[in-house]
Structures are given as structure tokens and as C-alpha cells.
Scaffold this motif. Structure first.
Motif, mmCIF file in Angstrom:
data_model
loop_
_atom_site.group_PDB
_atom_site.id
_atom_site.type_symbol
_atom_site.label_atom_id
_atom_site.label_comp_id
_atom_site.label_asym_id
_atom_site.label_seq_id
_atom_site.Cartn_x
_atom_site.Cartn_y
_atom_site.Cartn_z
ATOM 1 N N CYS A 1 1.105 -1.707 -0.179
ATOM 2 C CA CYS A 1 -0.068 -0.083 -0.571
ATOM 3 C C CYS A 1 0.850 1.104 0.322
ATOM 4 O O CYS A 1 2.044 1.332 0.646
ATOM 5 C CB CYS A 1 -0.792 -0.173 1.519
ATOM 6 N N CYS B 1 0.101 3.251 3.924
ATOM 7 C CA CYS B 1 0.112 3.093 4.885
ATOM 8 C C CYS B 1 0.899 1.611 5.321
ATOM 9 O O CYS B 1 1.715 1.249 5.914
ATOM 10 C CB CYS B 1 -1.143 2.376 5.307
ATOM 11 N N CYS C 1 -5.874 0.060 5.087
ATOM 12 C CA CYS C 1 -6.587 1.701 5.447
ATOM 13 C C CYS C 1 -7.754 1.894 3.699
ATOM 14 O O CYS C 1 -8.436 2.521 4.133
ATOM 15 C CB CYS C 1 -5.495 2.090 5.030
ATOM 16 N N CYS D 1 -6.335 -2.202 -0.438
ATOM 17 C CA CYS D 1 -4.943 -2.231 0.863
ATOM 18 C C CYS D 1 -6.605 -2.679 2.068
ATOM 19 O O CYS D 1 -7.557 -1.724 2.527
ATOM 20 C CB CYS D 1 -4.592 -1.329 1.522
HETATM 21 ZN ZN LIG Z 1 -2.552 1.064 3.220
#
Ligand SMILES: [Zn+2]
Length: 278
Positions: A122, A125, A143, A140
Motif C-alpha cells: 500500500c 500505509c 486502510c 489494502c
Molecule cells: Zn493501506
């Protein structure tokens, strides 16, 4: 052009079933692909050719697309397969390889492979990304970030002044054939504004009567190319951007050299001008 594969038809709807024994497997490693080449004719390995190379090969495949009823899959972790008749070759082979529908399948697969390679984690994050099960999307679960295949819009511009076409050649690239003015769209501009800006930046000219010709997916750079012709507006003196171009010159229609490669939109646009059909 390379995408003109009729009577074959690309079906790029994402339908992620497991491959069958006859599915083609596209195995990339860096800029290389596992392939059999004989007299410029290419063949990709099928699942049945490689299943002895790796356990759980079938489960590790990622669905790509189908052409007619033939399915194509990405197979990770197979960089070589001694004794099967398939070897690694640079993906540049797809520029000239036959049959064309397999060459187009190859570059399109390479574009999707390259995108998956750069979406493993990601970007927000840093957690590992997952494949969505209904569409070609990575997400992801930490998040919620969603990523779709990357396409970069770009323009190719044939600048016309009566019976003349502006032809150029790129600096610092291996590609030494004649080209037209080209460049990527920037954030916040329309594609017509991209045309005007790129022409001004690369050769210092103004253009008017911008008219759309055709588009082309150009997988080597994840680009969607939009081809335009445009008329010179005002002075024809060229101010060359030497970082981008080696030269740019006005060619009379009849003096344009014939190029035998038929895969690129650039070449088709040059040849159409030469034949007075633009
Ligand atoms: Zn993420």
C-alpha cells in the motif's frame, strides 16, 4: 497497429477462474518473458507445459484476459523452465513478433504484470495489498486504499503546414526512426491543452485546428496515446528542446521516407500524411 488483431478480439473483463491445462501462462522476470520463438513466430507456454516445474502452479496464477476463447494468465516465480522448449527473451521481441495477436497479448500482459509489481504494498500505509475477487483492482485491507491499473494519457501530434509535416527524432534513445511531437498530459489540463503545450515546449511552435485522429494503447510505457493532427499557427521557425529531441525538420509529403513497421500510431499518422489522407 499492434492492437489491430481482427479477427481476434481481446476480452479484458476480469473473470478470475483458475487456468485450465490449455491456458497460456505469461511468465515475466524483469523485462524478460518465457517464450518459444521460431522464425519470428512466438508461442507462450500452456499450463500443461509447465505444471511439472512447480507445485501448486495453477493456484498461483493470476487471470489476465481472453482472446477469442483462449485464456491468458500471469504465472509468478517461473523464470526458467529447462527442457520444456521455452526460454526467456526480452519483451522488445513483441515489437516484431508474429502472430500479432500473441504479440499484443504479450505486451498487454507485460503492462498488467508491471502494474502488479509496483502495487505489492500500500502506497499509503505500507501494508501488503490484496487482489480483489471481482475486478482488476488491488486493495489494502488496513486502510481501504484501492488501486486500478495505471494508464498515462499522452499525445502524438502531426504538425502540418500545407504540404509539409514536422518530423523529429528523440534524443538519447535507441529508437532512431522518425517520430512526431509527443508527450504526457499533465495534471489539470485537457488533452487539447497537452497538444499545444508539448508542441510549444519541444519545438517552440503554435498550432491551431487541432483534430483528433485515433488512439492506441502503448503497453511498454502504460500509455494511452491520443493522435492529433494540427495546423501550424504563425511562424515556422523551430526552437528545439535538445533534452527531448535530436532534430525536428519540415518534410514535404513526397519526401517522407516509407517505414515498414506497422505497429505504431506514430507511423500510421506519418504514412497517412504521406498518402494525403490525413
Ligand atoms: Zn493501506
Amino acid at each position: 497497429m499492434i492492437q489491430d488483431i481482427a479477427p481476434y478480439v481481446l476480452d479484458n473483463q476480469y473473470t478470475p477462474d483458475l487456468p485450465n491445462k490449455d491456458s497460456f501462462l505469461l511468465c515475466f522476470h524483469g523485462n524478460e518473458v518465457l517464450i518459444n520463438i521460431s522464425d519470428d513466430q512466438i508461442v507462450f507456454p500452456r499450463l500443461k507445459d509447465l505444471e511439472s516445474m512447480e507445485e501448486n502452479l495453477q493456484e498461483g496464477c493470476t487471470y489476465l484476459f481472453s482472446i477469442n476463447s483462449q485464456s491468458f494468465y500471469l504465472a509468478n516465480n517461473i523464470a526458467n523452465s529447462p527442457g520444456t522448449g521455452f526460454t526467456m527473451a526480452n519483451v522488445e521481441i513483441f515489437r516484431t513478433a508474429q502472430p500479432q495477436y500473441l504479440a499484443f497479448a504479450g505486451i498487454t500482459a507485460f503492462q498488467i504484470f508491471s502494474w502488479y509489481q509496483t502495487r505489492r504494498f500500500c502506497g499509503r500505509c505500507g501494508k501488503p495489498m490484496k487482489h480483489h475477487d471481482k475486478e482488476r483492482m488491488m486493495f489494502c485491507s488496513e486502510c481501504g486504499l484501492q488501486e486500478y491499473p495505471k494508464l498515462s494519457p499522452a499525445v502524438i501530434v502531426g504538425i502540418v503546414d500545407g504540404n509539409k509535416l514536422l518530423m523529429s527524432r528523440y534524443s538519447g534513445r535507441n529508437y532512431k526512426k522518425y517520430a512526431l511531437i509527443a508527450g504526457f498530459a499533465e495534471v489539470g489540463e485537457t488533452i487539447e491543452e497537452t497538444v499545444k503545450r508539448e508542441v510549444m515546449e519541444e519545438v517552440g511552435l503554435k498550432v491551431k485546428n487541432i483534430r483528433y485522429y485515433k488512439s492506441q494503447p502503448w503497453a511498454f510505457s502504460s500509455t494511452l496515446l491520443f493522435g492529433f493532427y494540427a495546423d501550424l499557427d504563425g511562424a515556422k521557425d523551430i526552437t528545439l528542446d535538445r533534452n527531448e529531441l535530436e532534430f525536428a525538420e519540415w518534410f514535404n509529403r513526397e519526401d517522407i521516407p516509407v517505414c515498414d513497421t506497422a505497429i505504431s500510431l506514430t507511423n500510421e499518422m506519418i504514412m497517412r500524411f504521406r498518402e494525403n489522407k490525413e
